[in-house]
Write a protein that holds these residues in place. Structure first.
Motif, short mmCIF file in Angstrom:
data_model
loop_
_atom_site.label_atom_id
_atom_site.label_comp_id
_atom_site.label_asym_id
_atom_site.label_seq_id
_atom_site.Cartn_x
_atom_site.Cartn_y
_atom_site.Cartn_z
N MET A 1 36.83 36.78 26.67
CA MET A 1 37.56 37.93 26.99
C MET A 1 38.27 37.89 28.17
SD MET A 1 35.45 41.40 28.57
CE MET A 1 36.48 42.88 28.01
N ILE A 2 39.66 38.34 27.96
CA ILE A 2 40.62 38.14 28.89
C ILE A 2 40.32 39.38 30.20
CG2 ILE A 2 43.02 38.40 29.49
CD1 ILE A 2 43.53 37.38 26.59
N ALA A 62 46.92 37.78 38.24
CA ALA A 62 46.11 37.94 37.19
C ALA A 62 44.55 38.42 37.77
CB ALA A 62 45.63 36.32 36.47
N LEU A 63 44.29 37.82 39.06
CA LEU A 63 43.05 38.67 39.62
C LEU A 63 43.23 39.88 40.08
CD1 LEU A 63 42.56 35.75 42.68
CD2 LEU A 63 41.11 36.14 40.62
N ARG A 99 34.33 36.14 41.60
CA ARG A 99 33.95 37.63 42.07
C ARG A 99 34.48 38.37 40.68
NH1 ARG A 99 35.21 36.04 47.03
NH2 ARG A 99 37.64 36.76 46.88
N LEU A 100 35.45 37.97 40.31
CA LEU A 100 36.11 38.71 39.11
C LEU A 100 35.18 38.38 37.71
CD1 LEU A 100 38.55 40.45 37.76
CD2 LEU A 100 39.53 38.17 37.47
N GLY A 124 36.85 35.27 30.75
CA GLY A 124 35.58 35.49 31.31
C GLY A 124 34.66 36.02 30.38
N ASP A 125 33.32 35.87 30.68
CA ASP A 125 32.24 36.18 29.76
C ASP A 125 32.37 37.61 29.99
OD1 ASP A 125 30.05 36.86 28.46
OD2 ASP A 125 28.76 35.53 29.73
N SER A 126 32.16 38.40 28.69
CA SER A 126 32.11 39.83 28.69
C SER A 126 30.95 40.42 29.44
CB SER A 126 32.54 40.48 27.11
OG SER A 126 31.27 40.00 26.28
N THR A 127 29.79 39.66 29.42
CA THR A 127 28.77 40.24 30.28
C THR A 127 28.76 40.14 31.52
OG1 THR A 127 27.59 38.06 29.74
CG2 THR A 127 27.34 39.78 28.02
N ALA A 128 29.85 39.44 32.15
CA ALA A 128 29.70 39.33 33.57
C ALA A 128 29.82 40.43 34.35
CB ALA A 128 31.25 38.37 33.94
#
Length: 134
Positions: A1-2, A62-63, A99-100, A124-128
């Motif tokens: 996931m973006i 982007a952050l 953190r993101l 990143g992982d969509s479950t983060a």
């Protein structure tokens, strides 16, 4: 996931001025990154420095937080064996990515004589936890 996308433009003239200020480049660039750029001659070195600075700015965008709280030396744009630029993160930059909820960073660089462009995508992982409310 973006999780984030950032883009930045830098004019090489800015880096030409920075080269004249003792110690300034050492404040903004990782030692290995600086060494890699200095291997290039003349204008190629300036364009390389400008592209790397643009990549750092694009990463901050982007952050979603900009470069606040980040040490620029904690981000190093290095070329892999095939020449592809990769953003290596340590310290404050790595912590901000975590953190993101980011797990991977992709960058793309382009330059002409009068302008340099960098784009950054954070995946990143969509479950983060950071992405859960998004």
């Amino acid at each position: 996931m973006i999780l984030g996308v950032g883009i930045d433009v830098v004019h090489p003239q800015r880096l030409r001025r920075w080269q004249q200020i003792p110690g300034l480049l050492e404040r903004f660039y990782h030692p290995e990154e600086l060494a890699q750029c200095r291997k290039r001659a003349g204008e190629a070195a300036v364009l390389s420095l400008a592209a790397r600075f643009a990549a750092k700015e694009a990463f901050g965008k982007a952050l979603g937080s900009g470069l606040a709280g980040l040490a620029l030396k904690d981000m190093a744009v290095m070329n892999n064996p095939l020449g592809k630029p990769e953003l290596q993160l340590t310290g404050s930059a790595k912590a901000a990515l975590q953190r993101l909820g980011g797990t991977r960073v992709f960058i793309s660089l382009s330059h002409e004589k009068t302008a340099v462009l960098a784009m950054c995508v954070i995946e990143g992982d969509s479950t983060a936890p950071a992405a859960a409310g998004a």
